[in-house]
Motif scaffolding. Structure first.
Motif, PDB file in Angstrom:
ATOM      1  N   GLN A 178     -46.552 -50.379 -46.618  1.00 24.81           N
ATOM      2  CA  GLN A 178     -45.945 -49.107 -46.316  1.00 24.81           C
ATOM      3  C   GLN A 178     -46.822 -48.221 -46.263  1.00 24.81           C
ATOM      4  N   ARG A 179     -46.727 -47.200 -45.259  1.00 26.07           N
ATOM      5  CA  ARG A 179     -47.404 -46.078 -45.038  1.00 26.07           C
ATOM      6  C   ARG A 179     -46.619 -45.023 -45.742  1.00 26.07           C
ATOM      7  N   VAL A 180     -47.430 -44.075 -46.387  1.00 27.53           N
ATOM      8  CA  VAL A 180     -46.792 -43.108 -47.065  1.00 27.53           C
ATOM      9  C   VAL A 180     -47.161 -41.741 -46.904  1.00 27.53           C
ATOM     10  N   PHE A 181     -46.078 -40.697 -46.546  1.00 30.46           N
ATOM     11  CA  PHE A 181     -46.359 -39.308 -46.055  1.00 30.46           C
ATOM     12  C   PHE A 181     -45.952 -38.730 -47.130  1.00 30.46           C
ATOM     13  N   ALA A 238     -51.277 -32.745 -38.358  1.00 28.87           N
ATOM     14  CA  ALA A 238     -50.215 -32.740 -38.598  1.00 28.87           C
ATOM     15  C   ALA A 238     -48.973 -33.176 -37.669  1.00 28.87           C
ATOM     16  N   ALA A 239     -49.207 -32.638 -36.286  1.00 30.60           N
ATOM     17  CA  ALA A 239     -48.315 -33.104 -35.435  1.00 30.60           C
ATOM     18  C   ALA A 239     -47.990 -34.456 -34.975  1.00 30.60           C
ATOM     19  N   ASP A 240     -49.184 -35.254 -35.023  1.00 31.83           N
ATOM     20  CA  ASP A 240     -49.380 -36.542 -34.843  1.00 31.83           C
ATOM     21  C   ASP A 240     -48.450 -37.452 -35.981  1.00 31.83           C
ATOM     22  N   ARG A 241     -48.564 -36.869 -37.246  1.00 32.65           N
ATOM     23  CA  ARG A 241     -47.966 -37.445 -38.418  1.00 32.65           C
ATOM     24  C   ARG A 241     -46.391 -37.166 -38.286  1.00 32.65           C
ATOM     25  N   ARG A 242     -46.028 -36.044 -37.994  1.00 22.95           N
ATOM     26  CA  ARG A 242     -44.652 -35.468 -37.815  1.00 22.95           C
ATOM     27  C   ARG A 242     -43.990 -36.299 -36.898  1.00 22.95           C
ATOM     28  N   ILE A 267     -49.240 -32.012 -43.791  1.00 17.56           N
ATOM     29  CA  ILE A 267     -48.575 -33.440 -43.938  1.00 17.56           C
ATOM     30  C   ILE A 267     -49.794 -34.195 -44.049  1.00 17.56           C
ATOM     31  N   MET A 268     -49.790 -35.154 -45.035  1.00 18.83           N
ATOM     32  CA  MET A 268     -50.780 -36.156 -45.048  1.00 18.83           C
ATOM     33  C   MET A 268     -50.141 -37.804 -45.032  1.00 18.83           C
TER      34      MET A 268
END
Length: 391
Positions: A178-181, A238-242, A267-268
């Motif tokens: 999993q990726r965790v945000f 952060a925009a990419d992650r969101r 956001i990370m």
């Protein structure tokens, strides 16, 4: 009294230093980062077992001065309906209540407490090699300095330099699926329900959030997929992650999508990772603890609490046994069953092979605190000769 080098000034290392100092040892704490701000963007929950360990280190006040308490758990389904609500363990006791706080703030609080007790703390000391000899152990740092002691504790996290530099301890963490945000959303109105943590079982994600007393929403999301590319162009803003996360959350009628959409720039995202079972923890005068030894995926949210438990049990093992080799073996005997059980359960949740119970018992920070664990952590109680079923 032994001279003990602790490599890593994060949660595991600083807590270990507090415990070893309380047990009467001379402790030198060496941290690679120039300050206390490592992972300042992420937050965590300390569960009742972690708070109980802190109490044995006489560090409760240092930690309850930061963050905020959590006293209840809500569970929502993918349609946003509340499935259950229940009090969290320890809600009746201010010293044992779950606590939500930023990782960097916890590091800073523990380091401040260590300094207050007179322990040596060096920042900016990045380990490059370890010499483990018959009469002592020496750590060599990138700035050309060295430190020597009777024992060396590697508490430097998932990508441990101690583990890399000591060949007999070599092992690699693996991706847990999993990726965790993690993120923070401003502007949430303060509410009387700030003591609740809400878990959302999405159709393709796991989401959790809580609102601080100042109205700031702390949230995380776990999403299955390929690991983040190393050095790739994506996920840098952060925009990419969101934008990666929102389409997954919007598939369900829960509050998750709106919370993330309103998050501006904090956001990370990280890979969920874990250490394989059965990896070696100690050789000669060197021992690994915390994530360096037994990192688990964050699905159970127990990493910080397990590290605090490590600190207490290690200090007691060195206090109650006649020599370091025996102490390391006793420490491992008591800790390995519990932490590897956590690796297995947490990894199963991350990979979808184990489902959290309907009561939320696999929610962040939830861990069984039974009589055997209480005895193991109790400072005035010697470690029992055999492992007594602690999980």
């Amino acid at each position: 009294m032994a001279r003990i080098l602790v490599i890593g000034g994060g949660i595991a290392g600083t807590a270990a230093a507090l415990g070893l100092h309380k047990a009467g040892h001379d402790v030198a704490l060496c941290e690679a980062h120039p300050d206390t701000a490592e992972d300042i963007g992420a937050f965590l929950t300390l569960a009742t077992n972690g708070m109980r360990a802190l109490a044995q280190l006489d560090a409760t006040d240092a930690v309850t001065a930061i963050g905020f308490p959590l006293t209840s758990l809500r569970l929502l389904d993918s349609g946003g309906a509340e499935v259950t609500r229940a009090p969290l363990a320890g809600a009746h006791d201010p010293a044992l209540r779950y606590r939500c706080l930023r990782r960097g703030e916890l590091n800073a609080a523990l380091q401040t407490e260590a300094a207050r007790r007179g322990m040596a703390l060096r920042h900016g000391t990045r380990l490059v090699s370890v010499d483990d000899g018959p009469d002592g152990v020496t750590a060599h740092f990138a700035d050309g300095s060295t430190a020597s002691g009777d024992l060396l504790i590697g508490a430097d996290g998932l990508n441990s330099a101690v583990r890399r530099q000591v060949a007999a301890l070599a092992a690699q963490p693996r991706y847990a699926g999993q990726r965790v945000f993690y993120g923070y959303t401003d502007g949430t109105p303060a509410t009387d329900d700030t003591g609740a943590i809400t878990m959302v079982r999405g159709s393709e994600s796991a989401f959790g959030y809580t609102v601080s007393p100042t109205g700031e929403t702390y949230w995380f999301a776990r999403v299955a997929g390929e690991p983040l590319p190393t050095g790739g162009p994506g996920h840098r803003t952060a925009a990419d992650r969101r934008e990666e996360l929102l389409p997954v959350l919007r598939r369900d009628a829960t509050p998750a999508g709106d919370i993330v959409a309103a998050c501006a720039d904090r956001i990370m995202v990280v890979n969920a990772a874990e250490m394989p079972l059965g990896t070696p923890w100690h050789v000669g005068r060197v021992l690994l603890i915390g994530d360096a030894a037994h990192a688990a995926s964050p699905a159970t949210g127990q990493g910080a609490s397990m590290a605090l438990e490590d600190a207490v049990v290690l200090a007691k093992a060195l206090r109650d046994t006649p020599d370091p080799g025996t102490a390391f073996a006793v420490y491992e005997q008591h800790r390995r069953p519990r932490v590897e059980h956590n690796i297995t359960v947490s990894g199963g949740i991350s990979r979808g092979t184990h489902s959290p119970a309907r009561d939320g018992s696999a929610a962040p920070g939830v861990s069984r605190v039974d009589d055997a664990l209480i005895r193991q952590l109790a400072w005035e109680t010697p470690l029992p000769a055999g492992v007594d079923g602690v999980r």
